[in-house]
Design a protein around this motif. Structure first.
Motif, PDB file in Angstrom:
ATOM      1  N   ALA A 151     -27.390  -1.893  14.036  1.00  0.00           N
ATOM      2  CA  ALA A 151     -28.380  -1.589  13.497  1.00  0.00           C
ATOM      3  C   ALA A 151     -29.796  -1.412  13.837  1.00  0.00           C
ATOM      4  N   LEU A 152     -30.425  -2.962  13.709  1.00  0.00           N
ATOM      5  CA  LEU A 152     -31.496  -3.552  13.355  1.00  0.00           C
ATOM      6  C   LEU A 152     -31.320  -2.790  15.982  1.00  0.00           C
ATOM      7  N   GLU A 153     -30.784  -2.700  16.244  1.00  0.00           N
ATOM      8  CA  GLU A 153     -30.728  -2.702  17.686  1.00  0.00           C
ATOM      9  C   GLU A 153     -31.427  -1.221  17.950  1.00  0.00           C
ATOM     10  N   ALA A 154     -30.665  -0.954  17.645  1.00  0.00           N
ATOM     11  CA  ALA A 154     -31.338   0.816  17.210  1.00  0.00           C
ATOM     12  C   ALA A 154     -32.549   1.377  16.842  1.00  0.00           C
ATOM     13  N   MET A 155     -33.195   0.503  15.539  1.00  0.00           N
ATOM     14  CA  MET A 155     -34.182   0.735  14.979  1.00  0.00           C
ATOM     15  C   MET A 155     -35.355   0.146  16.095  1.00  0.00           C
ATOM     16  N   SER A 156     -34.899  -1.082  16.848  1.00  0.00           N
ATOM     17  CA  SER A 156     -35.639  -1.681  17.773  1.00  0.00           C
ATOM     18  C   SER A 156     -35.903  -0.815  19.135  1.00  0.00           C
ATOM     19  N   ASP A 157     -34.739  -0.250  19.195  1.00  0.00           N
ATOM     20  CA  ASP A 157     -35.333   1.161  20.780  1.00  0.00           C
ATOM     21  C   ASP A 157     -35.777   1.769  19.948  1.00  0.00           C
ATOM     22  N   VAL A 158     -35.725   2.347  18.227  1.00  0.00           N
ATOM     23  CA  VAL A 158     -36.572   3.453  18.424  1.00  0.00           C
ATOM     24  C   VAL A 158     -37.910   3.582  18.684  1.00  0.00           C
ATOM     25  N   GLU A 159     -38.608   2.330  17.819  1.00  0.00           N
ATOM     26  CA  GLU A 159     -39.686   1.918  18.209  1.00  0.00           C
ATOM     27  C   GLU A 159     -40.112   1.580  19.851  1.00  0.00           C
ATOM     28  N   GLU A 160     -39.107   0.775  20.234  1.00  0.00           N
ATOM     29  CA  GLU A 160     -39.914   1.020  21.782  1.00  0.00           C
ATOM     30  C   GLU A 160     -39.436   2.540  22.376  1.00  0.00           C
ATOM     31  N   HIS A 161     -38.991   3.154  21.840  1.00  0.00           N
ATOM     32  CA  HIS A 161     -39.484   4.525  23.040  1.00  0.00           C
ATOM     33  C   HIS A 161     -40.674   4.996  22.417  1.00  0.00           C
ATOM     34  N   LEU A 162     -40.755   4.757  21.123  1.00  0.00           N
ATOM     35  CA  LEU A 162     -42.150   5.524  20.629  1.00  0.00           C
ATOM     36  C   LEU A 162     -43.531   4.618  20.720  1.00  0.00           C
ATOM     37  N   SER A 163     -43.536   3.829  21.656  1.00  0.00           N
ATOM     38  CA  SER A 163     -44.822   3.430  22.095  1.00  0.00           C
ATOM     39  C   SER A 163     -44.850   3.426  23.917  1.00  0.00           C
ATOM     40  N   GLY A 164     -43.622   3.570  24.052  1.00  0.00           N
ATOM     41  CA  GLY A 164     -43.209   3.098  25.582  1.00  0.00           C
ATOM     42  C   GLY A 164     -43.813   4.450  26.110  1.00  0.00           C
ATOM     43  N   ALA A 165     -43.733   4.591  27.811  1.00  0.00           N
ATOM     44  CA  ALA A 165     -44.202   5.676  28.367  1.00  0.00           C
ATOM     45  C   ALA A 165     -42.443   6.749  29.412  1.00  0.00           C
ATOM     46  N   ARG A 166     -41.364   6.173  28.385  1.00  0.00           N
ATOM     47  CA  ARG A 166     -40.189   5.898  29.549  1.00  0.00           C
ATOM     48  C   ARG A 166     -40.010   7.836  28.498  1.00  0.00           C
ATOM     49  N   PRO A 167     -39.549   9.264  29.543  1.00  0.00           N
ATOM     50  CA  PRO A 167     -39.009   9.983  28.648  1.00  0.00           C
ATOM     51  C   PRO A 167     -37.082   9.633  28.018  1.00  0.00           C
ATOM     52  N   PHE A 168     -37.911  10.647  26.772  1.00  0.00           N
ATOM     53  CA  PHE A 168     -36.455  10.725  26.230  1.00  0.00           C
ATOM     54  C   PHE A 168     -35.962  12.218  26.004  1.00  0.00           C
ATOM     55  N   GLY A 169     -34.883  12.429  25.456  1.00  0.00           N
ATOM     56  CA  GLY A 169     -35.003  14.021  25.404  1.00  0.00           C
ATOM     57  C   GLY A 169     -34.267  14.417  23.352  1.00  0.00           C
ATOM     58  N   MET A 170     -33.674  15.261  23.164  1.00  0.00           N
ATOM     59  CA  MET A 170     -33.816  15.660  21.842  1.00  0.00           C
ATOM     60  C   MET A 170     -32.128  14.977  21.526  1.00  0.00           C
ATOM     61  N   ASP A 171     -31.608  14.431  23.062  1.00  0.00           N
ATOM     62  CA  ASP A 171     -29.639  14.253  23.238  1.00  0.00           C
ATOM     63  C   ASP A 171     -29.756  12.504  22.566  1.00  0.00           C
ATOM     64  N   TYR A 172     -31.009  12.011  23.237  1.00  0.00           N
ATOM     65  CA  TYR A 172     -30.879  10.645  22.544  1.00  0.00           C
ATOM     66  C   TYR A 172     -31.864  10.503  20.742  1.00  0.00           C
ATOM     67  N   VAL A 173     -32.422  11.508  20.603  1.00  0.00           N
ATOM     68  CA  VAL A 173     -32.562  11.448  19.147  1.00  0.00           C
ATOM     69  C   VAL A 173     -31.435  11.684  18.770  1.00  0.00           C
ATOM     70  N   HIS A 174     -31.083  12.693  19.075  1.00  0.00           N
ATOM     71  CA  HIS A 174     -29.740  12.412  18.223  1.00  0.00           C
ATOM     72  C   HIS A 174     -29.074  11.250  17.933  1.00  0.00           C
ATOM     73  N   ALA A 175     -28.476  10.711  19.252  1.00  0.00           N
ATOM     74  CA  ALA A 175     -27.729   9.513  20.075  1.00  0.00           C
ATOM     75  C   ALA A 175     -27.758   8.381  18.924  1.00  0.00           C
ATOM     76  N   VAL A 176     -28.726   8.259  19.135  1.00  0.00           N
ATOM     77  CA  VAL A 176     -29.700   7.150  18.232  1.00  0.00           C
ATOM     78  C   VAL A 176     -29.626   7.391  16.623  1.00  0.00           C
ATOM     79  N   SER A 177     -29.741   8.238  16.394  1.00  0.00           N
ATOM     80  CA  SER A 177     -29.497   8.302  14.607  1.00  0.00           C
ATOM     81  C   SER A 177     -28.309   8.372  13.773  1.00  0.00           C
ATOM     82  N   THR A 178     -27.307   8.635  15.200  1.00  0.00           N
ATOM     83  CA  THR A 178     -26.127   8.767  14.472  1.00  0.00           C
ATOM     84  C   THR A 178     -26.012   7.293  14.870  1.00  0.00           C
ATOM     85  N   ARG A 179     -26.299   5.999  16.153  1.00  0.00           N
ATOM     86  CA  ARG A 179     -25.869   5.199  16.080  1.00  0.00           C
ATOM     87  C   ARG A 179     -25.862   4.368  14.575  1.00  0.00           C
ATOM     88  N   ALA A 180     -27.229   4.092  14.098  1.00  0.00           N
ATOM     89  CA  ALA A 180     -28.247   3.625  13.103  1.00  0.00           C
ATOM     90  C   ALA A 180     -26.697   3.517  11.857  1.00  0.00           C
TER      91      ALA A 180
END
Length: 870
Positions: free
Chosen positions: A51-80
């Protein structure tokens, strides 16, 4: 009653050290019970880590320049969500269902997240809208292109083609009627959008699915009737232009330049089939890659199509009411690009256009013109026509109150300017142009170019120069000449793309490139706009670029000087800016931000507060905090089964308190009383960890600079949500759970929290050691640097390390037991010697020296014999 008294009472002992058979049976039974509880506790800790990895990953994606799609949004939400659900279940099992309200809090948060993830298409509204009825406020129904064109026709008093829009409602009805909506979403979610070959396969499949799907009968009838009405107004010989007008174009802060398809000279009877081709173009490789890079999900860009009468064009092109290049130099002027015939060649970058420059006065006055044709070939526009066009561009800017990018055509029947499209001229279109003239009008090779620039470093070998800098900057990497679409699959990440024509089809490569050169094209082309959005150095209209740069190897593109130099020349790139975060502000980014508010913030800070309760959990992080705190209390605090019956304090002569819980085989002998000596420990992983902790005496925390000290003070004062600094009854206790070949340590050291788990048995494929580390007393930047330093040190010794923000997760697995024990010992060393070093991490020399010392000490541990276990 003392802890020892509790232990004796439970065991039924009289105070003697040697237990009888009945007492031993009780103890073994309790150990079995303990092993079951420890298994649940381990699962809870594992879920907590996930869970903490997923939350940290969310923060990293929000602050970084690496693109992501709704597939990532669904996947990280499900993981958490899945991990937190497991924590709630295990906590209730450990507490005999003592925290049922926690399930209710979890269900509430999960429902809120699900509502944010669900997208329901909207079908309200007509299928067809005549252009004369369309206004700007219809933008969500007909897209920006058609909404602006309708507004121009109604209020700006300018000529536009006859026609109508097939609306977004028609698009949704088609998708639902054919069952495409769920099928396309499923395929998109299952594709790795970073893989070009997967994107190509997906594109072919999706476009074929759209083209083969039937139209709703009522929609087909409405399109046919609207085209028939246009034929009656136009008379014989009507040809159609079908142009994409996706919702989100020009309104999401991105240009979508050239990403969707338009079809010209369409016979009226083919309007319905070509409409499907335009819809299918939404799933072209270029369009899907562009949306993904900019964080725009499929559902956020429904497609409207404009059906317009073709204009018999004597000339066409693009007009900028405010030249972005001149504006960057502090000059105000109108920029016109024109070619004979239709404007498509300008926007597609297929040719180099005529360029006219006018003042922004009323009336506009000519400043200069540059003709692309050969000597004796007339210009695409007369001076008077160019002046009229400049006036049209300025009128549109005045009406919309912002600079405009205008696509236009000159009607050959009456000489009138017809507006085909007008959209805002985005800031991303600004660039620093440097038009380089070459001695004979072409870049012919090294030594024959004349660069109009000063302060060029000595010793550079020039490969080519000339053309127009459509996007500034310096890029370095291997030169790659692409001549056909299949070459895209071989393009190296970080390469300099070289093409014959600046066609939009090359857009998917721009996010992976370090620079671009084209033999044709200009500032107004679609691909030039995309390059500027990516801040990708690019030079267009550089003659013979493909032949000059073929097999050039590594090179440096200087898009300020319009030159390509052999080799990598970092001295030219000193002023290169970081690439933009194209995701920020996008629909996908906004969706993840909204979900993050239900996942990441921590509100439960003080376990002693009445607010530390299930009903006050507002986020997944709150629930993980609550579960972790209560599970530790259930396992280890005074009054718990473990602490009363099995917990023994380690006698080790150190200030920190360590408590040991033996699941069986962890002690060399039966240990009576409440204290155990390190000499009685038989657990090989614990002994290895302990040996690393004491191998090199700790000299204490490093002396902090004034800025480092103030960082610690400020963070302690302003950031109370650091988990490790929150008030906690366990703040001075660290717990080992051990067996003969297994160990898990839960520890808090000052401002940070860590977990170490190690299994070193006979089966190599089961062996592992893992290390979780988070927190610190300094500011976030220093904490991040420390986490990265520790990760680097571990990766040298075979660990797989993952750093997210200030959190480190590292694991080494599938090694022989001796190797696992060596790696466990290294973690023990780092536990002690990385305490409080975050405060010096911004001092480069001291940080480098510290890293060198830590690495040297870790290497020397390899020569130290492992401590003997049982």
């Amino acid at each position: 009653m003392t802890l020892l008294d509790c232990l004796r009472k439970w065991l039924g002992r009289d105070g003697s050290d040697e237990p009888d058979a009945e007492q031993l049976a009780r103890e073994e039974a309790f150990k079995a019970h303990l092993r079951e509880r420890c298994a649940r506790f381990r699962r809870l800790l594992s879920s907590n880590k996930t869970a903490l990895e997923a939350m940290s990953d969310v923060e990293e994606h929000l602050s970084g320049a690496r693109p992501f799609g709704m597939d990532y949004v669904h996947a990280v939400s499900t993981r958490a969500v899945t991990a937190v659900f497991q924590m709630v279940r295990d906590l209730n099992a450990l507490s005999d269902e003592g925290y049922e309200p926690l399930q209710q809090a979890f269900d509430r948060i999960r429902e809120q997240m699900q509502n944010l993830l669900e997208d329901q298409p909207h079908q309200d509204g007509p299928n067809i809208m005549p252009l004369g009825d369309i206004r700007l406020h219809h933008i969500t129904l007909v897209g920006g292109k058609m909404a602006n064109l309708g507004e121009v026709a109604a209020h700006a008093g300018l000529d536009v083609p006859d026609g109508f829009a097939v609306t977004v409602s028609a698009y949704y009805r088609f998708m639902e009627y054919s069952g495409l909506h769920s099928e396309l979403n499923r395929r998109i979610q299952a594709t790795d959008m970073h893989s070009l070959d997967e994107v190509f396969s997906l594109s072919a499949a999706l476009q074929q699915a759209v083209l083969s799907a039937p139209l709703p009968p009522e929609l087909e009838q409405e399109i046919t009737e609207a085209v028939a009405a246009m034929q009656r107004r136009a008379g014989p010989g009507l040809a159609l232009a079908l142009r994409s007008s996706a919702v989100g174009e020009d309104s999401l802060g991105v240009s979508f330049a050239g990403q969707y398809r338009s079809e010209l000279n369409v016979p009226p009877e083919e309007a319905c089939e070509v409409w499907k081709e335009i819809i299918a173009s939404k799933y072209a490789v270029t369009a899907m890659s562009y949306r993904y890079q900019h964080g725009i999900p499929d559902d956020a860009a429904p497609m409207c199509v404009g059906v317009l009468a073709m204009v018999p064009a004597a000339a066409g092109g693009v007009a900028y009411s405010r030249d972005p290049v001149a504006a960057a130099r502090g000059q105000e002027q109108v920029l016109l690009n024109a070619v004979p015939g239709l404007p498509q060649a300008v926007v597609d970058g297929a040719v180099t256009p005529d360029v006219f420059i006018f003042t922004r006065t009323n009336p506009p006055q000519p400043i200069s013109k540059t003709l692309a044709g050969l000597a004796g070939v007339p210009a695409s526009l007369t001076d008077a026509q160019a002046a009229d066009l400049a006036q049209v561009a300025l009128a549109l800017e005045e009406y919309y109150a912002e600079p405009q990018d205008v696509e236009w055509a000159l009607d050959s029947r009456n000489g009138r300017i017809v507006v085909l499209q007008s959209r805002p001229l985005h800031e991303a279109d600004a660039a620093t142009e440097n038009r380089v003239e070459v001695a004979d009008g072409a870049a012919v090779g090294p030594g024959e170019c004349k660069i109009l620039a000063e302060n060029l470093p000595e010793g550079l070998s020039m490969l080519a120069c000339g053309g127009v800098a459509v996007s500034p900057g310096v890029g370095m990497g291997p030169v790659f000449v692409a001549r056909k679409e299949a070459d895209m699959l071989s393009f190296p990440k970080g390469g300099i793309l070289v093409v014959e024509r600046a066609l939009p089809r090359w857009a998917p490569l721009l996010s992976r490139a370090s620079g671009m050169v084209s033999e044709t094209g200009g500032m107004a082309g679609h691909l030039a706009s995309v390059a500027r959005e990516y801040r990708l150095p690019a030079v267009f209209s550089l003659p013979n670029a493909c032949s000059l740069l073929d097999n050039a190897g590594d090179a440096t593109l200087d898009a300020v000087r319009c030159a390509v130099f052999a080799g990598l020349n970092p001295e030219l790139a000193a002023q290169v800016t970081e690439p933009p975060n194209l995701m920020e502000g996008s629909p996908v980014h906004q969706r993840l931000e909204a979900l993050a508010t239900l996942m990441v913030p921590l509100h439960l800070l003080d376990p002693e507060s009445p607010e530390f309760a299930p009903e006050h959990c507002q986020t997944l992080h709150d629930i993980t905090r609550f579960c972790h705190e209560k599970s530790v209390q259930l396992m280890f605090e005074e009054g718990s089964d473990v602490n009363q019956r099995m917990g023994k304090q380690l006698k080790a002569g150190v200030k920190l308190q360590y408590w040991i819980v033996d699941m069986g085989g962890g002690f060399r002998r039966h240990v009576g009383g409440a204290v155990v000596d390190i000499a009685d420990i038989a657990s090989t992983p614990m002994l290895a960890l302990w040996d690393g902790m004491v191998a090199v005496p700790w000299a204490g925390p490093p002396a902090a600079s004034a800025s480092g000290f103030m960082s610690v003070m400020l963070e302690s004062t302003m950031n109370p949500d650091l988990e490790s600094t929150a008030p906690n009854a366990m703040s001075n206790k660290n717990f080992f759970i051990i067996s003969d070949n297994y160990m898990i340590l839960q520890a808090r050291y000052g401002y940070h929290f860590c977990t170490v788990e190690s299994l070193a048995g006979a089966n190599n494929h089961e062996n592992f050691v893992s290390f979780q580390f988070k927190g610190g007393a300094a500011d976030r930047q220093r904490r991040r640097l420390r986490a990265r330093m520790v990760a680097d040190l571990l990766e040298v010794h075979g660990f797989r390390a993952d750093v997210k923000d200030d959190s480190l997760f590292a694991v080494a697995e599938n090694f022989p037991a001796a190797d696992i024990l060596q790696k466990t010992r290294m973690i023990g060393y780092l536990l002690i010697h990385t305490r409080q070093v975050d405060m010096i991490m911004l001092e480069q020399e001291r940080a480098a020296a510290l890293r060198e010392k830590l690495g040297g000490d870790m290497a020397s541990l390899l020569d130290r014999p492992l401590p003997a276990g049982n």
